[in-house]
Design an enzyme around this catalytic site. Structure first.
Site, PDB file in Angstrom:
ATOM      1  N   THR A 396       0.802  -1.221   0.000  1.00 40.74           N
ATOM      2  CA  THR A 396       0.000   0.000   0.000  1.00 40.74           C
ATOM      3  C   THR A 396       0.837   1.273   0.000  1.00 40.74           C
ATOM      4  O   THR A 396       1.984   1.297   0.419  1.00 40.74           O
ATOM      5  CB  THR A 396      -0.986   0.012   1.188  1.00 40.74           C
ATOM      6  OG1 THR A 396      -1.675  -1.252   1.228  1.00 40.74           O
ATOM      7  CG2 THR A 396      -2.002   1.109   1.071  1.00 40.74           C
ATOM      8  N   THR A 414      -3.348   0.582  -3.366  1.00 41.07           N
ATOM      9  CA  THR A 414      -2.662  -0.646  -2.954  1.00 41.07           C
ATOM     10  C   THR A 414      -2.702  -1.722  -4.026  1.00 41.07           C
ATOM     11  O   THR A 414      -3.609  -1.751  -4.863  1.00 41.07           O
ATOM     12  CB  THR A 414      -3.293  -1.202  -1.665  1.00 41.07           C
ATOM     13  OG1 THR A 414      -2.538  -2.320  -1.194  1.00 41.07           O
ATOM     14  CG2 THR A 414      -4.728  -1.639  -1.896  1.00 41.07           C
ATOM     15  N   GLU A 416      -1.800  -4.664  -2.375  1.00 44.72           N
ATOM     16  CA  GLU A 416      -1.809  -5.519  -1.176  1.00 44.72           C
ATOM     17  C   GLU A 416      -0.402  -5.873  -0.728  1.00 44.72           C
ATOM     18  O   GLU A 416       0.281  -5.027  -0.181  1.00 44.72           O
ATOM     19  CB  GLU A 416      -2.664  -6.783  -1.385  1.00 44.72           C
ATOM     20  CG  GLU A 416      -3.496  -7.143  -0.184  1.00 44.72           C
ATOM     21  CD  GLU A 416      -2.756  -8.000   0.869  1.00 44.72           C
ATOM     22  OE1 GLU A 416      -3.434  -8.516   1.758  1.00 44.72           O
ATOM     23  OE2 GLU A 416      -1.544  -8.118   0.810  1.00 44.72           O
ATOM     24  N   GLU A 433      -5.158  -8.858  -3.946  1.00 42.49           N
ATOM     25  CA  GLU A 433      -6.114  -8.287  -2.991  1.00 42.49           C
ATOM     26  C   GLU A 433      -7.087  -9.296  -2.404  1.00 42.49           C
ATOM     27  O   GLU A 433      -7.629  -9.090  -1.314  1.00 42.49           O
ATOM     28  CB  GLU A 433      -6.895  -7.167  -3.679  1.00 42.49           C
ATOM     29  CG  GLU A 433      -7.156  -5.988  -2.794  1.00 42.49           C
ATOM     30  CD  GLU A 433      -5.855  -5.334  -2.353  1.00 42.49           C
ATOM     31  OE1 GLU A 433      -5.612  -5.310  -1.140  1.00 42.49           O
ATOM     32  OE2 GLU A 433      -5.102  -4.847  -3.205  1.00 42.49           O
ATOM     33  N   GLY A 483      -0.901  -2.331   5.854  1.00 39.75           N
ATOM     34  CA  GLY A 483      -1.870  -3.350   6.185  1.00 39.75           C
ATOM     35  C   GLY A 483      -2.713  -3.032   7.397  1.00 39.75           C
ATOM     36  O   GLY A 483      -3.193  -1.907   7.576  1.00 39.75           O
TER      37      GLY A 483
END
Length: 578
Positions: A396, A414, A416, A433, A483
Site C-alpha cells: 500500500t 494498494t 496488497e 487483494e 496493512g
C-alpha cells in the site's frame, strides 16, 4: 505484588488519565463549515518524491487536488511498483473548500466464479504465502475506474495531461531507491515470479539491480500512453483485459477463472463518508468495505474521556489507554466489517457515541481488560458473524494533495502485499487483494462476514482521513500504508496533533502501538515504546511484543492558513509545495 507495584509506579499518571480538563464542552463537538480557505499554493505529500513531484506538476499547470492525486497515483505505479498501482485499487476521500466530503470506493472485486472455498485446494485451506502468488489472489483492479470517476466529477485538467509525468518516468527511466532494492531483495520470489519481473528488476545472477540503477519500463509507458489517449475504458475493454485474463487463467501457480466480463463489469462506487467527533474536531474517513473510519473513529471516541494531553507522549498509561481502546475497536472491526453490498455492516452503530461510551467504560487506566470480545453495536443485534483470524497485510501507499483553493484529497492505493500476486501485465503488477478476504469462510459453525463471494470487495484497513477543526476548517489530511497497522498509524498521528500539540511531521515520527483485538499487543521495535515494556506489563499486558512493523504515513496539515507537509521519517516520502 504486581498490582501494588503498578499502583506505586503509575499513580501520578493514573490521576492525570482520569482528568478531563482538556476535553472541550459538548457544544464544541459539532463543527460547522465556515468561509472557504485560500492558500498561497498547493502541496502534495507522497511516499516517493518523484510521485509527489508528478502531483505538484498538475497544480502548477492549474490543476486541482483531484488532478494532482491521480497524477501521483499513476507515477507511484511506476516508481513504487511494490506497493500500489493501476493493477490494484484504492479509496479516495475528498473535501471541497466548504467542507463537503465525498468518498469513492475503488476496491478490487472477486471474479464472478469466486466462492467461499476459493482458497481451498484439494480440500485443504491454503496458507497465506501459498495463496499470494498466481491467479487465486487477483481481484479485478479498481484504481483506473476510481481515477476516471474522480476526474469526471472533480477534476479540472484534461485526462491525458495527468499521465505525462508517469509516462516520462516509465519511458526515460527511474532509479532504484534503497527501499525498492530492499523490497526486491526480501520479496524476490514474488517480484521475480515471472520472466517480466526478473527482466525488469534483476540481474543475470538473480540478484536485484543495485541501488541507483536506472530502470526503464517501456511496456508500462505504452500502457499509460494507451490509457491517456483512449480513456479509462481502455483498461476495462479490449487488449488490456484480455491480457489480464490470460495471465490469471494461465498463471504458473494457482490459475483461476477470471473473464473479460468480470473486468468490463467493474465500477467504482460512491460511498457515504463516515464522520465522528473527537475533542471538538470532526474526523471523516472511508466506510465499508474499508474498516478505516469505524476503527479510527471508535478508538478515538473511546479515548475522549481520558486526558491524554496531560499524560503526554512519554506516558506508559497513555499508550496503555490507546492500546485498550484499539483492542476494542479492532474486535468490532474483525467481526463486522465487510462489503456492505453483500452483508449488513452496522457501520453507524460501530461509531455511535452512546455505544462507544459503554465500550469505553470497559477501559481502566490502572489495568488491562483480561479478554476482549466484539460488542453489539446498534444494528448488530441479529448478526452472528464469527471472529476470523487476523491476516497479514504489508503493501500500500498513501498520498495527500491540497490545492490553493482549499480542495483536498486523501487517497490510499494498494496492490496488497509487496509486488502483489507477482503476475505482470504490460509493465505493471497485478494485485493479490483477494487474500484480504478471510480465507476460511466459517468458524465454529458460523459464517465469517468477510468471506469470499463472487463480485464482492474484500475488507480493507486503508484509512484515508480528513480532520476538521472546531471552526469547520480542514486541519489535517492523513493516511498510511502497512496493512492492518494503518488505522493504528492514523490514530497515533491524530492524537499527536490534537492531544500532544505536535506538528504533523513529528506526529508521524511517533512510535506505533498495534493492538489488533487480541491479548497480544505489538510495539514498534527499536522505538521509545520498548523502554515502557515493564510499565505496560505492570498494567497487565503480559504479551507485549516488539516487532518490525510495516509503517509508512503521509499528511498535510493546515495552520493559520498555511500548508505544512509531513512524510513518515521511516520512508522515502516527501511533501512538495506547488
Amino acid at each position: 505484588m504486581k498490582t501494588r507495584f503498578a499502583a506505586l509506579l503509575l499513580a501520578p499518571l493514573l490521576a492525570a488519565a482520569c482528568s478531563t480538563t482538556n476535553t472541550p464542552p459538548a457544544a464544541a463537538s459539532a463543527p460547522v463549515a465556515t468561509s472557504a480557505a485560500v492558500y498561497p499554493g498547493g502541496m502534495v505529500s507522497a511516499a516517493d518524491p518523484r510521485a509527489a513531484d508528478a502531483g505538484t506538476q498538475m497544480l502548477r499547470q492549474g490543476g486541482n487536488a483531484t488532478d494532482a492525486a491521480i497524477a501521483t497515483m499513476l507515477a507511484l505505479s511506476v516508481v513504487e511498483p511494490q506497493s500500489s498501482g493501476i493493477g490494484g485499487g484504492g479509496f479516495f476521500v475528498e473535501t471541497d473548500a466548504a467542507g463537503h466530503v465525498v468518498t469513492i470506493d475503488g476496491r478490487e472485486t472477486a471474479p464472478a466464479a469466486a466462492h467461499p472455498h476459493w482458497f481451498f485446494k484439494d480440500g485443504k485451506l491454503l496458507s497465506f504465502p501459498e495463496a499470494v502468488p498466481g491467479g487465486t489472489s487477483v481481484g479485478v483492479p479498481g484504481n483506473m475506474a476510481l481515477a476516471a470517476k474522480a476526474h469526471k466529477e472533480h477534476g479540472k485538467l484534461p485526462w491525458a495531461t495527468l499521465f505525462a509525468p508517469a509516462i516520462k518516468l516509465a519511458r526515460d527511466g527511474f532509479e532504484i531507491t534503497p527501499r525498492l532494492y530492499g523490497m526486491l531483495k526480501t520479496n524476490a520470489k514474488v517480484a521475480g515470479f515471472t520472466s517480466e519481473g526478473r527482466a525488469l528488476f534483476y540481474g543475470t545472477d538473480g540478484e536485484p539491480l543495485p541501488v541507483g540503477t536506472l530502470v526503464k519500463n517501456p511496456a508500462m509507458a505504452t500502457t499509460l500512453e494507451a490509457l491517456a489517449a483512449g480513456g479509462p475504458r481502455t483498461f476495462y475493454e479490449g487488449a488490456n483485459p484480455r491480457a489480464i485474463v490470460a495471465r490469471v487463467t494461465n498463471a504458473p501457480v494457482n490459475p483461476e477463472p477470471m473473464t473479460e466480463a468480470d473486468i468490463a463489469a467493474y465500477a467504482a462506487k460512491d460511498r457515504a463518508p463516515l464522520c465522528g467527533t473527537y475533542r471538538g474536531y470532526k474526523v471523516c474517513s472511508m466506510g465499508p468495505p474499508s474498516s478505516g473510519a469505524t476503527t479510527v473513529i471508535a478508538t478515538l471516541k473511546m479515548l475522549e474521556r481520558f486526558d491524554l494531553g496531560a499524560l503526554g507522549k512519554d506516558s506508559p498509561v497513555a499508550w496503555h489507554l490507546i492500546a485498550e481502546s484499539m483492542r476494542l475497536s479492532y474486535a468490532d472491526r474483525n467481526r463486522y466489517t465487510a462489503d456492505s453490498d453483500f452483508v449488513p455492516v452496522p457501520a453507524e452503530g460501530m461509531i455511535d457515541p452512546a455505544y462507544l461510551a459503554k465500550r469505553s467504560a470497559l477501559i481502566d487506566p490502572g489495568k488491562t481488560i483480561s479478554s476482549v470480545t466484539a460488542g453489539t453495536p446498534p444494528g448488530a443485534e441479529k448478526l452472528a458473524w464469527a471472529d476470523p483470524a487476523m491476516a497479514e497485510e504489508h503493501g500500500t501507499s498513501h498520498f495527500v494533495t491540497i490545492d490553493r483553493t482549499g480542495n483536498a484529497v486523501s487517497y490510499t492505493s494498494t496492490i496488497e502485499s509487496p509486488f502483489g500476486s507477482g503476475l505482470m501485465v504490460d509493465g505493471y503488477f497485478l494485485n493479490n487483494e483477494l487474500t484480504d478476504f478471510d480465507m476460511n469462510p466459517e468458524l465454529d459453525g458460523r459464517q465469517v462476514a468477510n468471506r469470499v463471494e463472487g463480485g464482492k470487495r474484500p475488507r480493507s484497513s486503508m484509512s484515508p482521513t480528513l480532520v476538521f477543526g472546531p471552526d469547520g476548517k480542514l486541519r489535517l489530511a492523513v493516511g498510511a500504508a502497512g496493512g492492518a497497522t494503518i488505522p493504528a498509524q492514523v490514530i497515533r498521528a491524530i492524537i499527536g496533533v490534537i492531544d500532544w500539540n505536535m506538528p504533523a511531521q513529528d506526529a508521524l515520527g511517533l512510535p506505533v502501538i498495534f493492538a489488533p483485538g487480541i491479548d497480544t499487543i505489538f510495539i514498534e521495535q527499536g522505538s521509545s515504546l520498548e523502554a515502557m515494556i515493564p510499565a505496560l506489563r505492570a498494567l497487565g499486558h503480559d504479551q507485549v511484543v516488539p516487532r518490525a512493523l510495516p509503517l509508512k504515513a503521509n499528511a498535510i496539515e493546515v495552520i493559520d492558513g498555511a500548508l505544512r507537509g509531513a512524510a513518515d521519517p521511516r520512508s522515502e516520502g516527501q511533501a512538495i509545495p506547488e
